[in-house]
Design a protein around this motif. Structure first.
Motif, PDB file in Angstrom:
ATOM      1  N   ILE A 177       0.823  -1.213   0.000  1.00 18.90           N
ATOM      2  CA  ILE A 177       0.000   0.000   0.000  1.00 18.90           C
ATOM      3  C   ILE A 177       0.858   1.264   0.000  1.00 18.90           C
ATOM      4  N   GLU A 178       2.148   1.087   0.316  1.00 22.46           N
ATOM      5  CA  GLU A 178       3.014   2.256   0.508  1.00 22.46           C
ATOM      6  C   GLU A 178       3.110   3.120  -0.740  1.00 22.46           C
ATOM      7  N   ALA A 179       3.304   2.476  -1.898  1.00 20.77           N
ATOM      8  CA  ALA A 179       3.517   3.261  -3.122  1.00 20.77           C
ATOM      9  C   ALA A 179       2.284   4.073  -3.499  1.00 20.77           C
ATOM     10  N   THR A 180       1.112   3.438  -3.466  1.00 25.07           N
ATOM     11  CA  THR A 180      -0.097   4.128  -3.925  1.00 25.07           C
ATOM     12  C   THR A 180      -0.580   5.179  -2.933  1.00 25.07           C
ATOM     13  N   ILE A 181      -0.489   4.884  -1.656  1.00 26.62           N
ATOM     14  CA  ILE A 181      -1.009   5.831  -0.668  1.00 26.62           C
ATOM     15  C   ILE A 181      -0.103   7.058  -0.572  1.00 26.62           C
ATOM     16  N   VAL A 182       1.213   6.855  -0.711  1.00 28.75           N
ATOM     17  CA  VAL A 182       2.140   7.979  -0.642  1.00 28.75           C
ATOM     18  C   VAL A 182       2.040   8.844  -1.900  1.00 28.75           C
ATOM     19  N   SER A 183       1.911   8.205  -3.070  1.00 31.37           N
ATOM     20  CA  SER A 183       1.827   8.990  -4.305  1.00 31.37           C
ATOM     21  C   SER A 183       0.593   9.883  -4.317  1.00 31.37           C
ATOM     22  N   THR A 184      -0.492   9.432  -3.698  1.00 28.75           N
ATOM     23  CA  THR A 184      -1.701  10.238  -3.625  1.00 28.75           C
ATOM     24  C   THR A 184      -1.494  11.491  -2.769  1.00 28.75           C
ATOM     25  N   ALA A 185      -0.733  11.351  -1.706  1.00 29.38           N
ATOM     26  CA  ALA A 185      -0.574  12.457  -0.759  1.00 29.38           C
ATOM     27  C   ALA A 185       0.628  13.343  -1.041  1.00 29.38           C
ATOM     28  N   MET A 186       1.541  12.904  -1.908  1.00 23.80           N
ATOM     29  CA  MET A 186       2.787  13.637  -2.097  1.00 23.80           C
ATOM     30  C   MET A 186       2.616  15.084  -2.564  1.00 23.80           C
ATOM     31  N   PRO A 187       1.659  15.423  -3.439  1.00 20.82           N
ATOM     32  CA  PRO A 187       1.518  16.835  -3.803  1.00 20.82           C
ATOM     33  C   PRO A 187       1.302  17.746  -2.593  1.00 20.82           C
ATOM     34  N   GLN A 188       0.465  17.295  -1.664  1.00 24.36           N
ATOM     35  CA  GLN A 188       0.222  18.096  -0.461  1.00 24.36           C
ATOM     36  C   GLN A 188       1.449  18.115   0.456  1.00 24.36           C
ATOM     37  N   ILE A 189       2.112  16.961   0.560  1.00 23.50           N
ATOM     38  CA  ILE A 189       3.303  16.900   1.407  1.00 23.50           C
ATOM     39  C   ILE A 189       4.396  17.807   0.851  1.00 23.50           C
ATOM     40  N   ALA A 190       4.607  17.745  -0.468  1.00 24.84           N
ATOM     41  CA  ALA A 190       5.630  18.581  -1.102  1.00 24.84           C
ATOM     42  C   ALA A 190       5.286  20.060  -0.968  1.00 24.84           C
ATOM     43  N   GLY A 191       4.003  20.372  -1.056  1.00 24.70           N
ATOM     44  CA  GLY A 191       3.590  21.764  -0.897  1.00 24.70           C
ATOM     45  C   GLY A 191       3.915  22.302   0.476  1.00 24.70           C
TER      46      GLY A 191
END
Length: 541
Positions: A63-77
């Motif tokens: 689940i790590e790859a899909t769940i992190v990729s979904t949230a990364m735009p907000q995390i990077a922001g």
């Protein structure tokens, strides 16, 4: 895209035939084992609980790859340093690939349970720290820690399955493990979206903690190994040199097209440490990597097939969504469905393959899966603007079926060719090949795409990658720019031809995989074999 790669015992522990029985009827067996009918009933009852613990541990990685990729735009922001965005994913894969082989060897030396528990502890520590990250560099560092833990969990968990079950018994288990990846690919984005909307992004990582604790408790309670350990040295220097060499190679491949100086420096480090690693392995008595094991025909050919299939699949997952959105003019949702067809086909193929191991044999199952890859990839060669995305979905589904058959048969062939004391190392070699194939595929196919986009050809003019990225963020924008759409169509078509060539080569190499004997776990151990000093779990474990 996840890889399917695949309790205390019923452990059907395998034991290699001793020298004293060479030339006897036992020599042809891939591994001798404790007879199934001599295993205690209570240990058989433990197996479902151990499988559940394995599924929980694998789910954290899946689940790590899909769940992190979904949230990364907000995390990077929030964290900034957007130019380091891709390294959040690359760091995890780099550490996982570099450490897989070392942990497989350690599982052979010290047993499966302690290495699994160490891996889970490292992964959970990394998850906790990721949620506390204060900057992008700190998040990348903590993702490296997560990757180290994953490098222990995945190969050793699949090794336990190989220890516990005969080939004939694996149908249900392989289906369960395959379903973990399929469900995670669907649940991950949904869970990521909900967490970002209602909670802190830290819970993207902290959600692993209760799952990991439950999995660890399951291993402690039910996976009871009674190992007769020998005093053996650990090749720490070999493990370090191998990890550095692989990590440097991964950095070089990741940075191709971005920084020439970094690529050259990383390749130099990789080659230098690789040469030192080979020298070290030839010098020590108990090497970290048994090169002779990796060169056995069954293992070497199955791993090469696995590596090439990994290259094929990463091409599909990377470029199919771009084609469906940019050239076919469909929405991101439709592009997701086209790729999901592969995710659904993979576990179904893995389950069907496992149920037919005994009926058809491992090699025919592997060949069938390898043949489906170029068949499925051929569907993408004929795609063009205005065509139905159903064609892309069909090709994706066929390739998913193929990967289910191929990866399932490959891991069983590798595990069946060795005894208990080498199964961890053999399993980790196969998973290492998968991960390395993903990185090589992303680099090679990405180079084809970038070069064709930059130089044009086939009636298409050169196009800017930055312009295409900007247009992809606006639904339907590329369709309104025929010149850019033609350039993207041409570049992706060449990329799909390269992917098809790799898929065809996968099938060609699959023909070299030798016939495997799959029923090793049901034979009786000769009395002479029982005296061989080897780290084998006792029947009462």
């Amino acid at each position: 895209m996840p890889y399917i790669i695949a309790p205390s015992r019923p452990l059907i522990a395998a034991l290699a035939p001793p020298r004293s029985v060479r030339g006897s009827r036992h020599e042809r067996l891939p591994a001798a084992a404790i007879p199934v009918d001599q295993m205690p009933e209570n240990s058989t009852l433990r197996r479902p609980f151990i499988v559940a613990a394995i599924m929980g541990a694998m789910a954290m990685i899946a689940i790590e790859a899909t769940i992190v990729s979904t949230a990364m735009p907000q995390i990077a922001g929030q964290l900034g340093d957007l130019h380091l965005y891709s390294w959040v994913f690359s760091a995890f894969l780099l550490a996982q690939t570099a450490m897989t082989v070392a942990f497989g060897k350690l599982a052979d030396l010290y047993g499966r349970r302690p290495i699994l528990l160490i891996g889970i502890a490292i992964f959970l520590a990394g998850s906790l720290l990721c949620g506390l990250a204060w900057s992008m560099p700190s998040l990348i560092a903590f993702r490296l820690i997560q990757g180290v833990g994953a490098g222990a969990i995945q190969p050793v968990a699949l090794t336990v399955v190989g220890d516990m079950y005969t080939v004939e018994e694996r149908a249900k288990v392989q289906g369960y493990l395959a379903s973990v990846w399929g469900i995670s690919s669907v649940v991950g984005p949904l869970a990521g979206g909900l967490i970002i909307q209602h909670l802190s992004w830290a819970w993207i990582f902290w959600i692993n903690i209760p799952i990991g604790i439950l999995a660890a408790v399951g291993f402690v309670v039910f996976l009871n190994e009674d190992i007769a350990r020998e005093k053996r040295s650990i090749d720490v220097l070999g493990a370090f040199l191998f990890a550095v060499s692989v990590a440097a190679l991964m950095v070089a491949l990741t940075e191709v097209g971005s920084s020439t100086s970094v690529v050259v420096s990383a390749l130099a480090v990789s080659i230098a440490t690789g040469v030192l690693f080979v020298v070290q392995e030839r010098r020590v008595r108990d090497p970290m990597m048994d090169i002779a094991l990796w060169l056995r025909r069954a293992i070497a050919t199955a791993n090469l097939v696995t590596l090439l299939s990994g290259m094929t699949v990463i091409g599909l997952t990377t470029f199919l969504p771009m084609y469906v959105q940019g050239v076919l003019g469909q929405s991101p949702l439709v592009a997701g469905f086209a790729l999901t067809a592969m995710v659904l086909g993979w576990p179904i193929g893995a389950t069907v393959a496992a149920k037919n191991f005994k009926r058809f044999g491992l090699r025919p199952i592997l060949l069938f899966g390898a043949a489906l890859l170029p068949i499925g990839a051929s569907a993408f060669l004929f795609l063009g603007p205005g065509m139905s995305p159903l064609i892309a979905g069909f090709g994706s589904l066929v390739m998913g079926f193929g990967m289910g058959f191929l990866t399932n048969a490959a891991i069983v062939i590798v595990q069946s060719s060795v005894g208990w004391s080498e199964r961890g190392a053999a399993t980790s070699s196969n998973i290492f090949a998968r991960n390395l194939g993903s990185t090589l595929g992303a680099t090679a196919l990405g180079a084809v795409f970038n070069l064709s986009l930059a130089h044009g050809g086939g009636g298409a003019l050169p196009a800017s990658l930055d312009k295409i990225q900007a247009l992809l963020e606006q639904p339907g924008a590329i369709a309104a720019d025929p010149q850019t759409q033609t350039a993207l169509d041409h570049s992706l078509n060449l990329t799909f031809w390269a992917m098809f060539a790799v898929a065809a080569l996968t099938f060609a190499l699959a023909l070299l995989v030798p016939k495997a004997q799959a029923a090793a776990a049901t034979v009786r151990v000769p009395e002479t074999a029982a005296a061989v000093p080897e780290a084998v779990p006792t029947p009462e474990a």
